[in-house]
Motif scaffolding. Structure first.
Motif, PDB file in Angstrom:
ATOM      1  N   ALA A 227      -9.904  32.995  39.840  1.00 54.05           N
ATOM      2  CA  ALA A 227      -8.852  32.909  38.820  1.00 54.05           C
ATOM      3  C   ALA A 227      -8.680  34.250  38.113  1.00 54.05           C
ATOM      4  N   ALA A 228      -9.790  34.929  37.827  1.00 55.45           N
ATOM      5  CA  ALA A 228      -9.719  36.240  37.182  1.00 55.45           C
ATOM      6  C   ALA A 228      -8.987  37.244  38.067  1.00 55.45           C
ATOM      7  N   THR A 229      -9.201  37.158  39.378  1.00 52.44           N
ATOM      8  CA  THR A 229      -8.512  38.049  40.320  1.00 52.44           C
ATOM      9  C   THR A 229      -7.022  37.747  40.346  1.00 52.44           C
ATOM     10  N   ILE A 230      -6.669  36.475  40.313  1.00 56.46           N
ATOM     11  CA  ILE A 230      -5.254  36.085  40.277  1.00 56.46           C
ATOM     12  C   ILE A 230      -4.578  36.612  39.007  1.00 56.46           C
ATOM     13  N   LEU A 231      -5.254  36.490  37.887  1.00 58.50           N
ATOM     14  CA  LEU A 231      -4.686  36.970  36.626  1.00 58.50           C
ATOM     15  C   LEU A 231      -4.537  38.488  36.631  1.00 58.50           C
ATOM     16  N   GLN A 232      -5.477  39.174  37.274  1.00 58.47           N
ATOM     17  CA  GLN A 232      -5.355  40.628  37.403  1.00 58.47           C
ATOM     18  C   GLN A 232      -4.121  40.992  38.225  1.00 58.47           C
ATOM     19  N   ALA A 233      -3.896  40.255  39.309  1.00 60.31           N
ATOM     20  CA  ALA A 233      -2.714  40.502  40.134  1.00 60.31           C
ATOM     21  C   ALA A 233      -1.438  40.195  39.348  1.00 60.31           C
ATOM     22  N   ARG A 234      -1.482  39.175  38.534  1.00 63.07           N
ATOM     23  CA  ARG A 234      -0.310  38.844  37.704  1.00 63.07           C
ATOM     24  C   ARG A 234       0.008  39.993  36.763  1.00 63.07           C
ATOM     25  N   ARG A 235      -1.023  40.594  36.167  1.00 65.97           N
ATOM     26  CA  ARG A 235      -0.801  41.740  35.278  1.00 65.97           C
ATOM     27  C   ARG A 235      -0.206  42.915  36.041  1.00 65.97           C
ATOM     28  N   LYS A 236      -0.655  43.115  37.265  1.00 65.40           N
ATOM     29  CA  LYS A 236      -0.108  44.196  38.081  1.00 65.40           C
ATOM     30  C   LYS A 236       1.370  43.967  38.395  1.00 65.40           C
ATOM     31  N   GLY A 237       1.770  42.705  38.462  1.00 63.16           N
ATOM     32  CA  GLY A 237       3.166  42.377  38.727  1.00 63.16           C
ATOM     33  C   GLY A 237       4.067  42.548  37.528  1.00 63.16           C
ATOM     34  N   TRP A 239       4.615  40.677  34.968  1.00 66.74           N
ATOM     35  CA  TRP A 239       5.298  39.518  34.423  1.00 66.74           C
ATOM     36  C   TRP A 239       4.900  39.337  32.960  1.00 66.74           C
ATOM     37  N   THR A 240       5.779  38.775  32.175  1.00 64.58           N
ATOM     38  CA  THR A 240       5.470  38.518  30.768  1.00 64.58           C
ATOM     39  C   THR A 240       4.683  37.215  30.647  1.00 64.58           C
ATOM     40  N   GLY A 272      -3.529  29.780  29.859  1.00 64.48           N
ATOM     41  CA  GLY A 272      -2.313  29.412  29.143  1.00 64.48           C
ATOM     42  C   GLY A 272      -1.047  30.002  29.736  1.00 64.48           C
ATOM     43  N   LEU A 273      -1.174  30.707  30.866  1.00 61.19           N
ATOM     44  CA  LEU A 273      -0.017  31.344  31.489  1.00 61.19           C
ATOM     45  C   LEU A 273       0.619  30.403  32.517  1.00 61.19           C
ATOM     46  N   PRO A 274       1.954  30.375  32.581  1.00 62.38           N
ATOM     47  CA  PRO A 274       2.627  29.420  33.479  1.00 62.38           C
ATOM     48  C   PRO A 274       2.700  29.900  34.928  1.00 62.38           C
ATOM     49  N   PHE A 275       2.389  28.988  35.845  1.00 61.12           N
ATOM     50  CA  PHE A 275       2.509  29.239  37.276  1.00 61.12           C
ATOM     51  C   PHE A 275       3.294  28.103  37.911  1.00 61.12           C
ATOM     52  N   ASN A 276       4.005  28.425  38.973  1.00 63.98           N
ATOM     53  CA  ASN A 276       4.649  27.421  39.813  1.00 63.98           C
ATOM     54  C   ASN A 276       3.848  27.345  41.100  1.00 63.98           C
ATOM     55  N   TYR A 277       3.071  26.261  41.258  1.00 58.58           N
ATOM     56  CA  TYR A 277       2.198  26.133  42.417  1.00 58.58           C
ATOM     57  C   TYR A 277       2.993  25.616  43.614  1.00 58.58           C
ATOM     58  N   LEU A 278       3.116  26.452  44.627  1.00 65.49           N
ATOM     59  CA  LEU A 278       3.902  26.086  45.800  1.00 65.49           C
ATOM     60  C   LEU A 278       3.102  25.161  46.708  1.00 65.49           C
ATOM     61  N   PRO A 279       3.782  24.304  47.462  1.00 66.68           N
ATOM     62  CA  PRO A 279       3.076  23.374  48.357  1.00 66.68           C
ATOM     63  C   PRO A 279       2.227  24.117  49.378  1.00 66.68           C
ATOM     64  N   VAL A 280       1.079  23.551  49.706  1.00 64.12           N
ATOM     65  CA  VAL A 280       0.212  24.114  50.738  1.00 64.12           C
ATOM     66  C   VAL A 280       0.755  23.658  52.093  1.00 64.12           C
ATOM     67  N   THR A 281       1.030  24.630  52.965  1.00 66.42           N
ATOM     68  CA  THR A 281       1.673  24.308  54.243  1.00 66.42           C
ATOM     69  C   THR A 281       0.940  24.971  55.412  1.00 66.42           C
ATOM     70  N   PRO A 282      -0.292  24.529  55.703  1.00 70.64           N
ATOM     71  CA  PRO A 282      -1.034  25.152  56.805  1.00 70.64           C
ATOM     72  C   PRO A 282      -0.399  24.916  58.170  1.00 70.64           C
ATOM     73  N   GLU A 283       0.459  23.890  58.250  1.00 72.26           N
ATOM     74  CA  GLU A 283       1.082  23.585  59.544  1.00 72.26           C
ATOM     75  C   GLU A 283       2.221  24.546  59.884  1.00 72.26           C
ATOM     76  N   ILE A 284       2.651  25.339  58.912  1.00 71.32           N
ATOM     77  CA  ILE A 284       3.728  26.303  59.147  1.00 71.32           C
ATOM     78  C   ILE A 284       3.112  27.675  59.384  1.00 71.32           C
ATOM     79  N   SER A 285       3.383  28.253  60.540  1.00 73.77           N
ATOM     80  CA  SER A 285       2.807  29.554  60.895  1.00 73.77           C
ATOM     81  C   SER A 285       3.352  30.663  60.009  1.00 73.77           C
ATOM     82  N   ASN A 286       2.498  31.652  59.739  1.00 76.32           N
ATOM     83  CA  ASN A 286       2.951  32.821  58.982  1.00 76.32           C
ATOM     84  C   ASN A 286       3.984  33.629  59.751  1.00 76.32           C
TER      85      ASN A 286
END
Length: 296
Positions: A227-237, A239-240, A272-286
């Protein structure tokens, strides 16, 4: 018919899929592994064979090929590799496998992709900015990865051995591995590669889901770090605090375990920061990233 080809290269196999421009898959070809830092000649042959196979079997015009392959950032002969793919297509795009996953999971939109399998990394895009956090490998980081969960399990066993009393968790770990002592495990541990070590992660997560306190502590440690790594990436992006950021999950640990994903989301909720969690779709190839990359 116009179409594009996406190529998702992996350590086990290479999956090439032709798509209509609408995103409808047409045909799939699977060849061998492709990693530039392991064997670039083998990678070239497997990528080229997969693409040529599709081109020969589909009536229509291929507008672009997008290849996602590990080791690209450190590979010194990228342009030569691109030319040697040698297919009659107007556009051949090369990117690293993480970027391919990012485009695929975010459908070409802005946001973050958290990858947690054997290792872990968070990658993101916002406008023209491309950035990442974590991804420093199992010796320096990989918080929240299968390797970290597995290492924590073995460390629990060694600590309890020093203390002189084994918990049910440690006893079950030895039983799970069909080993008689910590010394047998350590002998194996230092011979296993990191992928083999990470195979202990499902055991840890299963024990945590059953309520084992030691396993739950390991999950808390791992998800807090990720989670700390995700928040660090969010700061790099940039976003407010009020921006809702798209967040996608991929990698075996996150895709295959709802329990673990839920704990990660709980750890993120504490910010306390808002995220939109996208559906997990392992069946769809990258490989679907080829469609979004062409439309961009």
């Amino acid at each position: 018919m116009d179409y594009v080809i996406g190529v998702d290269c992996g350590g086990t196999n290479t999956t090439a899929i032709a798509y209509q421009l609408s995103g409808q898959p047409i045909k799939t070809v699977v060849t061998g592994p492709a990693n530039l830092m392991v064997d670039d000649l083998r990678a070239l042959n497997n990528v080229r064979n997969a693409v040529q196979n599709l081109l020969a079997k589909i009536d229509g015009t291929c507008q672009a090929v997008t290849v996602g392959i590990a080791g690209l950032r450190a590979y010194p002969f990228v342009e030569r590799f691109r030319q040697q793919i040698n297919v009659p297509v107007p556009q051949v795009n090369l990117m690293n496998d993480a970027q391919l996953a990012q485009i695929a999971k975010l459908h070409g939109q802005a946001g973050l992709v958290t990858i947690a399998g054997t290792g872990s990394v968070v990658i993101g895009t916002n406008g023209k900015r491309q950035f990442s956090a974590g991804g420093w490998g199992h010796l320096l980081g990989d918080e929240g990865s299968g390797y970290q969960l597995s290492r924590l399990a073995v460390q629990q066993l060694t600590a309890e051995t020093d203390a002189g009393t084994l918990s049910p968790f440690s006893k079950d770990l030895l039983t799970h591995l069909k080993l008689n002592s910590v010394f047998e495990l350590i002998d194996h541990f230092y011979q296993w590669d990191k992928g083999h070590v990470a195979k202990l992660a499902p055991f840890v997560l299963d024990q945590a889901a059953k309520g084992d306190p030691h396993a739950n502590t390991m999950v808390e440690t791992a998800t807090t770090g990720l989670a700390a790594t995700i928040l660090q990436a969010r700061r790099k992006g940039r976003w407010t605090a009020t921006d809702t950021v798209n967040l996608a999950f991929t990698g075996s640990v996150l895709e295959k375990n709802t329990f673990y994903r839920e704990h990660l989301i709980q750890a993120l909720a504490k910010s306390g920061l808002p995220f939109n969690y996208l559906p997990v779709t392992p069946e769809i190839s990258n490989a679907i990233a080829a469609v979004y990359a062409y439309q961009a």
